[in-house]
Design an enzyme around this catalytic site. Structure first.
Site, PDB file in Angstrom:
ATOM      1  N   ALA A 123     -11.032   2.040  -2.134  1.00 32.13           N
ATOM      2  CA  ALA A 123     -11.030   2.867  -3.337  1.00 32.13           C
ATOM      3  C   ALA A 123     -12.394   2.925  -4.025  1.00 32.13           C
ATOM      4  O   ALA A 123     -12.504   3.404  -5.139  1.00 32.13           O
ATOM      5  CB  ALA A 123      -9.971   2.335  -4.304  1.00 32.13           C
ATOM      6  N   ASN A 191      -8.618  -5.366  -4.173  1.00 32.07           N
ATOM      7  CA  ASN A 191      -9.167  -5.448  -2.818  1.00 32.07           C
ATOM      8  C   ASN A 191     -10.596  -4.917  -2.789  1.00 32.07           C
ATOM      9  O   ASN A 191     -11.415  -5.343  -1.980  1.00 32.07           O
ATOM     10  CB  ASN A 191      -8.288  -4.653  -1.852  1.00 32.07           C
ATOM     11  N   HIS A 219     -13.339   2.681 -10.922  1.00 27.09           N
ATOM     12  CA  HIS A 219     -14.110   1.511 -10.503  1.00 27.09           C
ATOM     13  C   HIS A 219     -15.586   1.811 -10.722  1.00 27.09           C
ATOM     14  O   HIS A 219     -16.096   2.821 -10.232  1.00 27.09           O
ATOM     15  CB  HIS A 219     -13.901   1.217  -9.006  1.00 27.09           C
TER      16      HIS A 219
HETATM   17  N1  LIG Z   1      -8.931  -1.737   0.268  1.00 23.46           N
HETATM   18  C1  LIG Z   1      -8.538  -1.013  -0.764  1.00 23.46           C
HETATM   19  O1  LIG Z   1      -9.342  -0.412  -1.475  1.00 23.46           O
HETATM   20  C2  LIG Z   1      -7.078  -0.881  -1.043  1.00 23.46           C
HETATM   21  C3  LIG Z   1      -6.612   0.125  -1.893  1.00 23.46           C
HETATM   22  C4  LIG Z   1      -5.251   0.240  -2.078  1.00 23.46           C
HETATM   23  C5  LIG Z   1      -4.370  -0.655  -1.501  1.00 23.46           C
HETATM   24  N2  LIG Z   1      -4.849  -1.662  -0.730  1.00 23.46           N
HETATM   25  C6  LIG Z   1      -3.962  -2.656  -0.109  1.00 23.46           C
HETATM   26  O2  LIG Z   1      -3.435  -2.122   1.079  1.00 23.46           O
HETATM   27  C7  LIG Z   1      -2.131  -2.671   1.313  1.00 23.46           C
HETATM   28  C8  LIG Z   1      -1.131  -1.526   1.519  1.00 23.46           C
HETATM   29  O3  LIG Z   1      -1.087  -0.705   0.347  1.00 23.46           O
HETATM   30  P1  LIG Z   1       0.105   0.343   0.129  1.00 23.46           P
HETATM   31  O4  LIG Z   1      -0.209   1.061  -1.139  1.00 23.46           O
HETATM   32  O5  LIG Z   1       0.356   1.104   1.375  1.00 23.46           O
HETATM   33  O6  LIG Z   1       1.317  -0.668  -0.156  1.00 23.46           O
HETATM   34  P2  LIG Z   1       2.893  -0.354  -0.111  1.00 23.46           P
HETATM   35  O7  LIG Z   1       3.505  -1.334  -1.057  1.00 23.46           O
HETATM   36  O8  LIG Z   1       3.161   1.093  -0.311  1.00 23.46           O
HETATM   37  O9  LIG Z   1       3.292  -0.748   1.396  1.00 23.46           O
HETATM   38  C9  LIG Z   1       3.150  -2.030   1.923  1.00 23.46           C
HETATM   39  C10 LIG Z   1       4.172  -2.194   3.061  1.00 23.46           C
HETATM   40  O10 LIG Z   1       3.866  -3.375   3.797  1.00 23.46           O
HETATM   41  C11 LIG Z   1       5.050  -4.106   4.059  1.00 23.46           C
HETATM   42  N3  LIG Z   1       4.701  -5.524   4.192  1.00 23.46           N
HETATM   43  C12 LIG Z   1       4.287  -6.376   3.229  1.00 23.46           C
HETATM   44  N4  LIG Z   1       4.049  -7.597   3.759  1.00 23.46           N
HETATM   45  C13 LIG Z   1       4.318  -7.516   5.084  1.00 23.46           C
HETATM   46  C14 LIG Z   1       4.265  -8.433   6.155  1.00 23.46           C
HETATM   47  N5  LIG Z   1       3.892  -9.710   5.970  1.00 23.46           N
HETATM   48  N6  LIG Z   1       4.594  -7.981   7.394  1.00 23.46           N
HETATM   49  C15 LIG Z   1       4.981  -6.718   7.598  1.00 23.46           C
HETATM   50  N7  LIG Z   1       5.064  -5.797   6.601  1.00 23.46           N
HETATM   51  C16 LIG Z   1       4.733  -6.189   5.365  1.00 23.46           C
HETATM   52  C17 LIG Z   1       5.958  -3.809   2.863  1.00 23.46           C
HETATM   53  O11 LIG Z   1       7.316  -3.989   3.211  1.00 23.46           O
HETATM   54  C18 LIG Z   1       5.620  -2.344   2.567  1.00 23.46           C
HETATM   55  O12 LIG Z   1       6.443  -1.454   3.279  1.00 23.46           O
HETATM   56  C19 LIG Z   1      -1.809  -3.538   0.075  1.00 23.46           C
HETATM   57  O13 LIG Z   1      -2.107  -4.892   0.338  1.00 23.46           O
HETATM   58  C20 LIG Z   1      -2.763  -3.010  -0.972  1.00 23.46           C
HETATM   59  O14 LIG Z   1      -3.095  -3.990  -1.934  1.00 23.46           O
HETATM   60  C21 LIG Z   1      -6.176  -1.780  -0.468  1.00 23.46           C
END
Ligand SMILES: NC(=O)c1ccc[n+]([C@@H]2O[C@H](COP(=O)([O-])OP(=O)(O)OC[C@H]3O[C@@H](n4cnc5c(N)ncnc54)[C@H](O)[C@@H]3O)[C@@H](O)[C@H]2O)c1
Length: 265
Positions: A123, A191, A219
């Protein structure tokens, strides 16, 4: 064509799966995996061209010779649980839950498998310049994240302290500290602090502002180095499927994966 598997079928994982299905990423979708199996099954059923299998556990993905790249879009816990197994099996890993890589176990994984662990810009922006500045030595890295209180309420830091963010009338600094602390306190929100720290080769200082007037997730990145100073502000539109995730983060995962797959022979 490279084989890709996805762990985590929420907003970002689904977006990546659709990008592969629509041909935006030239890859074959091998496995989908989610703690909530139904979610993986529904995503698979919604695709028009790709027919991915559903993995019950990481072993299936690790043992699949056709999976070359795994996209983690699940949680920091998932990175710590699965990354080593997948990397040992020779896979490349795209990590979205980057905060995990600032924990001691995560740092070890990053050191050991650096060339095969890919961190998208997520992001924020300007990480190419941050990486370049790091070569000259970075003296200061600051991230100021401003979000509407409703986007911060579910984070452990806010819940554990019982902060009543709904009552705020003015923008308020609710956290200030090093990135390592920030990613534990706000595992979903920060993150970006981990990505910034990894690219800078130095821990970012992080300030979180809960702003009742913020319509977007903002950000602000500041980096000071002998080679110059960098200021980048990103105003993110929430992802239509998950307002807690920035649309740009999902796009950055697709852009990175597209490069990884296009580069294959
Ligand atoms: N790098 C970045 O800038 C950035 C930005 C946004 C989100 N993220 C991260 O990316 C990840 C995904 O984000 P999202 O918005 O798609 O989340 P989301 O909540 O929409 O989806 C996450 C999915 O992962 C599954 N999950 C969680 N733990 C698990 C495990 N141990 N094994 C298998 N499945 C599992 C959940 O059931 C859910 O369906 C999150 O950790 C979020 O914090 C990173």
């Amino acid at each position: 064509m490279r084989g890709v598997s996805i762990i985590g079928c929420g907003a970002i994982g689904s977006f990546v799966a659709r990008a592969i299905d629509e041909g935006l990423v030239p890859a074959a979708l091998r496995y989908l995996m989610d703690l909530d199996r139904g979610r993986a099954e529904r995503l698979a059923a919604s695709l028009a061209r790709q027919r991915p299998m559903i993995a019950a556990g990481v072993e299936e993905v690790a043992a699949d010779p056709a999976t070359e790249v795994v996209v983690e879009a699940a949680s920091q816990g998932a990175v710590l649980q699965y990354a080593e197994r997948l990397l040992e099996a020779g896979k490349e890993l795209v990590v979205l839950s980057v905060g995990a890589l600032l924990r001691p176990e995560g740092r070890r994984i990053l050191e050991r498998y650096r060339g095969r662990v890919h961190v998208p810009s997520g992001a924020i922006a300007g990480l190419d310049a941050v990486r370049a500045l790091a070569l000259a030595g970075v003296e200061e890295v600051l991230l100021v994240t401003r979000k509407h209180p409703s986007k911060l309420m579910d984070e452990p830091y806010v819940r554990e302290r019982g902060l009543r963010l709904g009552d705020l009338a003015e923008p308020t600094v609710i956290f200030e500290g090093p990135a390592e602390e920030a990613v534990r306190a706000f595992p979903r929100t920060l993150n970006v602090a981990a990505a910034l720290s990894i690219y800078a080769g130095r821990q970012a200082r992080v300030r979180v502002v809960a702003d009742p007037r913020a319509a977007r997730n903002v950000h602000e990145v500041f980096v000071r180095s002998r080679a110059g100073e960098l200021r980048v502000t990103v105003e993110n539109v929430p992802h239509p499927d998950n307002p807690r995730t920035s649309y740009l983060a999902a796009l950055s995962a697709v852009a990175l994966l597209r490069d990884l797959c296009a580069a294959s022979p």
